[in-house]
Enzyme design. Structure first.
Site, PDB file in Angstrom:
ATOM      1  N   ASP A   1      70.333  -1.190  -5.797  1.00 10.79           N
ATOM      2  CA  ASP A   1      70.578  -2.500  -5.174  1.00 10.79           C
ATOM      3  C   ASP A   1      69.522  -2.777  -4.113  1.00 10.79           C
ATOM      4  O   ASP A   1      68.842  -1.863  -3.644  1.00 10.79           O
ATOM      5  CB  ASP A   1      71.976  -2.583  -4.569  1.00 10.79           C
TER       6      ASP A   1
ATOM      7  N   GLU B   1      74.169   0.681  -1.709  1.00  8.03           N
ATOM      8  CA  GLU B   1      73.605   1.334  -0.525  1.00  8.03           C
ATOM      9  C   GLU B   1      73.313   0.324   0.563  1.00  8.03           C
ATOM     10  O   GLU B   1      73.520   0.598   1.749  1.00  8.03           O
ATOM     11  CB  GLU B   1      72.325   2.089  -0.905  1.00  8.03           C
TER      12      GLU B   1
END
Lengths: 462, 462
Positions: free
Chosen positions: A93, A158
């Protein structure tokens, strides 16, 4: 069977362009984890990784659900039970990016300029994560085997502080069982000065809102008797710091472990001058707690920042309103042994104590993460140092990182294994900023270093 | 020839629904003056007024260019040189509005709920301006003539503080020559308590920007040694006020003319209680300079407000950056005899004096407007009071308004005529706010009052 790294290294050099094109495919997917509008792209990114790892011959490849965005898992256990198993953690991400923020080119259409790949996620973390995938590919395509067993744990949250990763790890302790974890999501100051991060800061991230009138008021009709919520917000946030640039929140520093002389000496090895700091960041002057060096402030001391703030009319031209409310995002980078939840309570109590009765205040916790500190004299760390010497061409230093990867503390404590942070980025890569980029040269050196690290780990006894 | 108001008043009552549908056509045009994206709608609005006034038989109707948005002009001079000429000023531009700000219905698709028209511009100023057009129509469609001569000066930049109107007036002194100016762009506290505003506040509107690093910084990598621009902004703006809620800018109050006991007594007639203020605005508590009553703070004392503020990440979820810059819009409502440009200089000097060397500060003037104060014992004012008694049904009080219509001071000084502010709005109409609305009943009473006012003016000698 002993697998040598020679053929794999040769393969990685010969396939640089192919690796790059594959990385570009990943970078074209705007896998923003913080904005629900991009959930489809997150999914697309997970599917791409799933397909890619299947194509390389990994086993047990799967997209595994969490309460949020999925984890992508894959493994190659052909080295057998006598060899170590390394768990590679990475994240697919990214944080938001838009051309209007100051990007020279589309953040989701990677371009190469001066040997650097410009795209959101180029260094944080798609490029660095992919290094380990390509290292394993290099072994499998040449030797048909790797020197050790490898598992991939690739997450998609994250950048929103991994809210669902701890429960995921707790539910899959057997699947994730390993001897060492390697993470490439940190950076070095210069390409010829690699470093292994053995400490990270934690985080408490909150959002506050100050509400005054029931709606925006005409500042002419009503101005003079309403306490402007934006004014209240600035008056409150103006009390976050003391005049000596220390944080004014009572109790904030209570649990901070003091630095020893030895630790300060080690940090001094990577200190940077005021001129360096100014050159890289562009600030007119350096700021902070003068009792500490710049590198100490950036890595071994806690912070409190305003990350965003908004109120009222922000479009072009004048609009004469008293805003209905004013909001801010605040985050604190924490060091050992600060507890993120305790810090949230201290911040909340302080803000509530200084809010005037003319407004309604709400304080909301967004995310937390614990600080991490890993010893650097263990064999898995020393093997990593040797891998840099051979694969990167330079001996690394052990450093403290200023950022936060909450999963480091979680993996270490839940799986009971050391976490080795082999950061293949540069401090100046501009992660989280416009024009994030990643050096092709560093991408290539990273793959060779990762190849050698697997060979070095094969020397260690289980 | 003496023209009576009887037939015109009957016509206006019979044509309420037609007038309303015509007003709706205007309200559907999003004629935002502050945002260049709406320039086409501003143009469309001007053309609508041009066509409408031609259709009513006005003469010399034209769309007249300025350096910004055009003025729409029209006249009916059939009463002849023996009669007074009244100049009607109004504005056809509006402030921004969007459903997401909290509108119950589309701000540019007028709807009627509980006898009120909900739409941006309903009260400020399309509805109020249109009252005078309909009053003239009522005379022309019944008597074929009005009691006095009428000129319309309809501008499109009032909401951006009329930057081009003063030069326009200066260039067209002959065309605009009149005996009295009437403006309906103010409000009363209750439908049965009409008021004539004889004082308005001026304005200084500025924008400030604090710049730190050259781009957004990762708060983990760089946090601790960069003075966060959002923090600098809040620390600076946190020093705008003293603890007693007076403005801390040196010299700010120097030119304020003190209120006499007589003036305070007159203002006391329209004072409102803390409970009233809280009920209308929704604030949890009243605030301000305790030496003055609420109505005094709202109309006879200057203010300094933050109208907007923005920095860094304002989207959903966390983003861990140190913002590159932080900005705010500030405006000050001024009273006689404060000079808007002098106030700008005082504000700029003060902000510059408190800016730390860790950032770059820029302070930019957006708009200014002078305060206005008109005597209320003149015949044109007293004629207006009589018009309310007959047309509205109640005797008006003379009040000070808290808002700013810079053109009032300009018209008075350039055309050397009194300006009569016959506000047909309600304080609670929500102008500049979500769900702005205008009472159909007030729209109708306004038209009758405007009809009577023309008749009353015909009694005055030239």
């Amino acid at each position: 069977m002993t697998v040598s790294s020679d053929a794999a290294r040769t393969y990685s050099r010969a396939n640089g362009e192919k690796f790059l094109q594959e990385l570009f495919e990943m970078l074209r997917i705007p896998s923003l984890s913080g904005d629900p509008a991009y959930a489809g792209d997150i999914r697309r990114m997970a599917e791409w990784l799933d397909q890619h790892m299947r194509g390389l011959g990994l086993d047990n490849v799967q997209i595994m659900p969490t309460a949020g965005h999925p984890v992508v898992y894959g493994e190659w256990l052909g080295a057998g039970p006598d060899k170590l198993t390394v768990l590679v953690y990475g994240h697919y991400d990214v944080v938001p990016a838009a051309v209007e923020d100051g990007w020279t080119s589309d953040p989701f259409e990677p371009v190469v300029r001066d040997g650097k790949i410009y795209a959101r996620g180029a260094t944080d973390d798609k490029g660095q994560m992919f290094i380990h995938v390509k290292a394993l590919e290099a072994y499998l395509k040449t030797e048909g085997a790797a020197p050790v067993n490898v598992k991939f744990l690739l997450e998609g949250e994250e950048e929103v502080s991994s809210p669902n990763l701890t429960p995921f790890i707790e539910e899959h302790l057997d699947l994730l069982k390993a001897d060492v974890c390697v993470i490439s999501d940190t950076s070095m100051s210069h390409i010829d000065a690699p470093s292994i991060t053995h400490s990270l800061r934690g985080m408490t991230y909150l959002e506050i809102e100050v509400e005054g009138p029931k709606e925006d008021l005409h500042s002419g009709l009503w101005g003079g008797a309403a306490h402007n919520p934006a004014l209240v917000l600035v008056e409150m946030l103006g009390k976050l710091y003391n005049a000596d640039n220390t944080i004014a929140v009572p109790g904030f520093y209570d649990d901070v472990v003091s630095l020893t002389d030895e630790e300060r000496a080690m940090i001094a090895k990577t200190d940077l001058s005021e001129a360096d700091y100014k050159a890289v960041t562009g600030v007119p002057a350096v700021w902070g707690d003068a009792r500490f060096t710049i590198r100490e402030r950036l890595s071994a001391r806690p912070t409190l920042d305003i990350n965003g703030m908004w109120s009222g009319w922000t479009g072009p031209g004048p609009k004469t309103i008293i805003p209905q409310k004013a909001s801010a995002k605040l985050s604190s980078r924490l060091v050992a042994n600060q507890d993120p939840h305790k810090i949230f309570t201290l911040l909340k109590d302080y803000l509530e104590s200084i809010a005037p009765p003319t407004v309604k205040l709400s304080v909301r916790l967004l995310t937390t993460g614990r600080a991490a500190l890993i010893p650097f004299d263990i064999p898995e760390m020393q093997a990593a140092a040797r891998a840099y010497e051979q694969g990167w061409g330079h001996t690394p230093v052990f450093t403290r990182g200023g950022g936060s990867i909450p999963v480091v503390a979680d993996i270490a404590s839940l799986l009971h294994i050391p976490v080795v942070m082999m950061g293949y980025g540069l401090d100046s890569d501009g992660l989280h900023s416009p024009n994030e980029h990643y050096s092709i040269e560093m991408f290539a050196r990273g793959i060779e270093t990762a190849i050698v690290y697997l060979e070095e780990l094969a020397q260690l006894s289980r």
